[in-house]
Design a protein around this motif. Structure first.
Motif, short mmCIF file in Angstrom:
data_model
loop_
_atom_site.label_atom_id
_atom_site.label_comp_id
_atom_site.label_asym_id
_atom_site.label_seq_id
_atom_site.Cartn_x
_atom_site.Cartn_y
_atom_site.Cartn_z
N ALA A 258 1.02 -1.45 -0.23
CA ALA A 258 0.05 -0.12 -0.28
C ALA A 258 0.96 1.23 -0.10
O ALA A 258 1.63 1.67 1.02
N VAL A 259 0.92 2.37 -0.70
CA VAL A 259 1.37 3.54 -0.89
C VAL A 259 0.07 4.65 -0.37
O VAL A 259 -0.90 4.50 -0.25
N HIS A 260 1.01 5.44 -0.17
CA HIS A 260 0.25 6.60 0.92
C HIS A 260 1.42 7.65 0.61
O HIS A 260 2.45 7.91 0.05
N ARG A 261 0.06 8.81 0.73
CA ARG A 261 0.83 10.25 0.20
C ARG A 261 0.01 11.02 0.90
O ARG A 261 -1.47 11.20 1.53
N ALA A 262 0.77 12.24 1.28
CA ALA A 262 0.65 13.70 2.83
C ALA A 262 -0.23 14.62 1.74
O ALA A 262 -0.08 14.47 0.32
N THR A 263 -1.27 15.16 2.10
CA THR A 263 -2.24 16.43 1.50
C THR A 263 -1.58 17.77 1.73
O THR A 263 -1.19 17.30 3.19
N GLU A 264 -2.11 18.53 1.23
CA GLU A 264 -1.72 20.10 1.74
C GLU A 264 -2.43 20.46 3.23
O GLU A 264 -3.81 20.00 3.25
N TYR A 265 -1.80 21.46 3.59
CA TYR A 265 -2.43 21.75 4.94
C TYR A 265 -2.01 23.37 4.58
O TYR A 265 -0.66 23.80 4.27
N ASP A 266 -2.80 24.33 5.30
CA ASP A 266 -1.88 25.51 6.29
C ASP A 266 -0.77 25.68 6.87
O ASP A 266 -1.43 25.95 7.97
N THR A 267 0.20 25.51 6.34
CA THR A 267 2.09 25.68 7.30
C THR A 267 1.42 26.56 8.13
O THR A 267 2.55 26.46 9.70
N ALA A 268 1.02 27.47 7.89
CA ALA A 268 1.40 28.92 8.50
C ALA A 268 0.65 28.78 9.95
O ALA A 268 0.65 30.30 11.13
N ASN A 269 -0.92 29.14 9.53
CA ASN A 269 -1.68 28.98 10.91
C ASN A 269 -2.35 28.09 11.25
O ASN A 269 -2.71 28.47 12.08
N HIS A 270 -1.82 26.34 10.88
CA HIS A 270 -2.07 25.60 11.82
C HIS A 270 -0.84 24.53 12.35
O HIS A 270 -0.09 24.49 11.21
N ARG A 271 -1.17 24.06 13.35
CA ARG A 271 0.01 23.46 13.70
C ARG A 271 -0.14 21.92 13.09
O ARG A 271 -1.63 20.82 13.69
N ARG A 272 0.05 21.16 13.10
CA ARG A 272 -0.07 19.65 12.83
C ARG A 272 1.20 18.36 13.43
O ARG A 272 2.24 19.17 12.77
N LEU A 273 1.32 17.54 14.47
CA LEU A 273 2.38 16.85 14.41
C LEU A 273 1.99 15.41 14.80
O LEU A 273 0.89 15.11 15.15
N MET A 274 2.33 14.95 13.41
CA MET A 274 2.31 13.40 13.54
C MET A 274 3.61 12.56 13.63
O MET A 274 4.72 12.85 12.99
N GLN A 275 3.67 11.44 14.70
CA GLN A 275 4.93 10.30 14.71
C GLN A 275 5.17 9.44 14.04
O GLN A 275 3.91 8.41 14.04
N ARG A 276 6.05 8.82 12.99
CA ARG A 276 6.19 7.45 12.67
C ARG A 276 6.90 6.89 13.12
O ARG A 276 8.35 7.70 13.39
N THR A 277 6.76 5.48 13.48
CA THR A 277 7.63 4.73 13.55
C THR A 277 7.66 3.80 12.61
O THR A 277 6.27 3.36 12.04
N THR A 278 8.93 3.17 12.33
CA THR A 278 9.12 2.14 11.00
C THR A 278 9.67 0.63 11.18
O THR A 278 10.69 0.96 12.07
N ILE A 279 9.17 -0.16 11.01
CA ILE A 279 8.61 -1.55 11.23
C ILE A 279 10.24 -1.86 10.42
O ILE A 279 9.63 -2.15 8.28
N SER A 280 11.14 -2.30 10.20
CA SER A 280 11.72 -3.57 8.96
C SER A 280 11.33 -4.76 9.23
O SER A 280 11.00 -5.38 9.54
N SER A 281 11.62 -4.91 8.12
CA SER A 281 10.75 -6.29 7.24
C SER A 281 11.99 -7.61 7.75
O SER A 281 11.38 -8.85 7.46
N GLY A 282 13.26 -6.90 7.61
CA GLY A 282 14.14 -8.44 7.67
C GLY A 282 14.99 -8.58 6.99
O GLY A 282 14.45 -8.71 5.11
#
Length: 286
Positions: A258-282
């Motif tokens: 599954a591919v994914h992508r982010a979408t736009e938001y007003d970075t000057a006037n809105h706050r956004r914090l997402m935290q990603r952990t990534t798991i290795s496949s081996g």
């Protein structure tokens, strides 16, 4: 209370309820979560805000975590987290739109697999919504399992043994980002099989997206024709899901189907914090 798995679309993606993923999970419960990921590719847990420690503990149930480059451009470098944010990790203040760190993140708006450009690709990612903007900032997902399934038998046979070169510098370049000397020293292009097979169910997918630079042994024109066609198949409306985040949402997604992508938001006037952990496949999944 048993886990409830509710499909979100006819093709992929499911909401899971009846489980608190912030608490230690017994083996039976985790096996149910893992099986749901193999089947649905995208798992949504609502109303389960996580601390950093809780996210790490939950993520490690899937496998070993990838680290982040301590000298990297991405906010959160040197920790287990990739911060998707317009907030400075030290001061908490909004990062100016013309800051190099924000420009770096623009490439996340292209369809991609996390860590396809690494020698050992990722199994899955866990993304937690810490601060959500009032408008925008959604994430979209698309099934590359559906793209493979939609091919005819002859087409599937033709691509079965293809190898693709994945290049982080190439994908960031699509967004116009340029690296300073030395920044790409540890991320040389890598090669992986295009067709991925889920060991649990035998279902196949294709590892495509922005990091996929070319098919090894093919011309640039031939490579782009195939890779772009596969991505177009994956991102047909029926094969996609658009997620508008709410604070406390947690999403786990398969990074080989599954591919994914982010979408736009007003970075000057809105706050956004997402935290990603990534798991290795081996190493056996390279």
């Amino acid at each position: 209370m048993p886990i409830t798995v509710t499909p979100v679309t006819p093709v992929f993606c499911a909401r899971l309820s009846g489980v608190d993923i912030n608490k230690p999970l017994d083996e039976g419960v985790f096996k149910a979560i893992r099986a749901a990921l193999d089947e649905h590719l995208i798992l949504i847990f609502s109303g389960q805000p996580m601390t950093d420690e809780q996210q790490i503990e939950f993520s490690e149930r899937f496998g070993p975590l990838e680290g982040t480059d301590k000298d990297g451009v991405n906010p959160g470098a040197g920790t287990p987290f990739a911060r998707q944010s317009n907030l400075d990790a030290t001061t908490g203040k909004v990062i100016p739109a013309d800051d190099r760190r924000m420009f770096y993140q623009k490439a996340n708006m292209y369809w991609h697999f996390d860590s396809a450009f690494k020698a050992i690709p990722s199994l899955c990612s866990v993304l937690t919504a810490r601060i959500v903007p009032a408008q925008g900032g959604a994430t979209e997902f698309a099934s590359t399992r559906a793209a493979h399934f939609g091919l005819g038998a002859a087409e599937q046979a033709e691509i079965e043994d293809l190898v693709v070169e994945y290049d982080f510098g190439y994908s960031r370049g699509l967004a116009g980002f340029t690296f300073v000397p030395g920044e790409l020293a540890d991320v040389a292009p890598v090669r992986h099989r295009l067709v991925r097979t889920n060991k649990a169910n035998g279902l196949k997918s294709v590892m495509i997206g922005a990091h996929a630079k070319c098919v090894v042994g093919w011309t640039e024109k031939e490579s782009r024709a195939l890779l772009d066609d596969l991505l177009a198949r994956a991102t047909r409306p029926k094969n996609t899901y658009h997620h508008d985040w709410e604070s406390g949402d947690v999403i786990v997604w398969d990074n080989q189907a599954a591919v994914h992508r982010a979408t736009e938001y007003d970075t000057a006037n809105h706050r956004r914090l997402m935290q990603r952990t990534t798991i290795s496949s081996g190493p056996d999944q390279a």
